[in-house]
Design an enzyme around this catalytic site. Sequence first.
Site, short mmCIF file in Angstrom:
data_model
loop_
_atom_site.label_atom_id
_atom_site.label_comp_id
_atom_site.label_asym_id
_atom_site.label_seq_id
_atom_site.Cartn_x
_atom_site.Cartn_y
_atom_site.Cartn_z
N ALA A 154 0.84 -1.20 0.00
CA ALA A 154 0.00 0.00 0.00
C ALA A 154 0.87 1.25 0.00
O ALA A 154 0.64 2.19 -0.77
CB ALA A 154 -0.94 0.00 1.20
N TYR A 155 1.87 1.27 0.84
CA TYR A 155 2.76 2.42 0.93
C TYR A 155 3.49 2.65 -0.40
O TYR A 155 3.49 3.76 -0.94
CB TYR A 155 3.77 2.20 2.05
CG TYR A 155 4.78 3.31 2.19
CD1 TYR A 155 4.43 4.49 2.83
CD2 TYR A 155 6.07 3.18 1.68
CE1 TYR A 155 5.36 5.52 2.96
CE2 TYR A 155 7.00 4.20 1.81
CZ TYR A 155 6.64 5.37 2.45
OH TYR A 155 7.56 6.39 2.56
N GLY A 156 4.11 1.60 -0.93
CA GLY A 156 4.85 1.73 -2.17
C GLY A 156 3.97 2.15 -3.33
O GLY A 156 4.35 2.99 -4.16
N SER A 158 1.16 3.85 -3.20
CA SER A 158 0.75 5.25 -3.04
C SER A 158 1.88 6.21 -3.40
O SER A 158 1.65 7.25 -4.04
CB SER A 158 0.28 5.50 -1.60
OG SER A 158 1.35 5.41 -0.68
N LYS A 159 3.10 5.87 -3.03
CA LYS A 159 4.22 6.77 -3.29
C LYS A 159 4.60 6.79 -4.78
O LYS A 159 5.02 7.83 -5.30
CB LYS A 159 5.42 6.37 -2.43
CG LYS A 159 5.21 6.62 -0.94
CD LYS A 159 4.94 8.09 -0.65
CE LYS A 159 4.81 8.39 0.82
NZ LYS A 159 4.61 9.82 1.11
#
Length: 287
Positions: A154-156, A158-159
Amino acid sequence: MRLKYKVALVTGAGRGIGRAIALAYAREGASLALAARSLAELEDTGGAAQSLGAKTCVVSVDVTDQTAVDEMARQTLERFGHIDILVNNAGIVGPIGALEDNDVEAWVRTIQVNLVGTYLCCRSVIPAMAQSGGGRIINLSGSGATSAPYHLSAYGSSKAAIIRLTEILSLELADKNIQVNALGPGSIHTRMWEEITDGAMASGDSDLYEFGLQVTGGGGASIERAAELAVWLAGDASQGLSGRMIHAVADDFPNLTPHIPEIMASDRYTLRRDEPPRDSGQTNTPV
């Protein structure tokens, strides 16, 4: 002072990288609108900025709430009259572990905070920037986007999306004199990295855990270097640079100024890839 008379709106300003950027801006003469969910942390940052001579206002905001974000922009304009710089720093790491094991609501919430929050904040300040003749938008991204962060889907995601959003928005706003760039801060020892390290241990991800220990144990990147890049992107030295992701650790940004025309004439510091040869049978029709 490189940012004298400028007004900067910084989200996630209560701690970590956002606080460091806010204080670096204060030292350079900017007035500050400080936004985050925790009012107590914001007031602490605001007090530190005021001790450096900055005028400040603080706004408690959930960046996923459009009404609250619009109110944040309204309060900033009411206090200072204009917005010259937006730093989209608010973000969360989200669930850690294999995608199929992630909590669905936590995964979606990560996209909402990191990506949708960035979109909403950009949307809220663009009219004011355009009306006043231009501005700078700086979106926090980084190695979570340019590499594939294992067990941080999710983090990757989104970034990486933030970089593409940055590139598209830079094209849309070119005629309004609004520069839009992404900032890669590096792996800095913040509360987020403590959460990553703890989450990696809980999920049994030994590689991520060991790397997290390196970051939190003193081997992380310099938060001052990331803040200096934020100053560089907001100031005259980066004039003409837009739609790029500049990394505080990997890129020699203080010496990029004379090369900006050639950078803008190329695909350097973007997510673009070379097109296949014309006789390869492949097409390049966007979908």
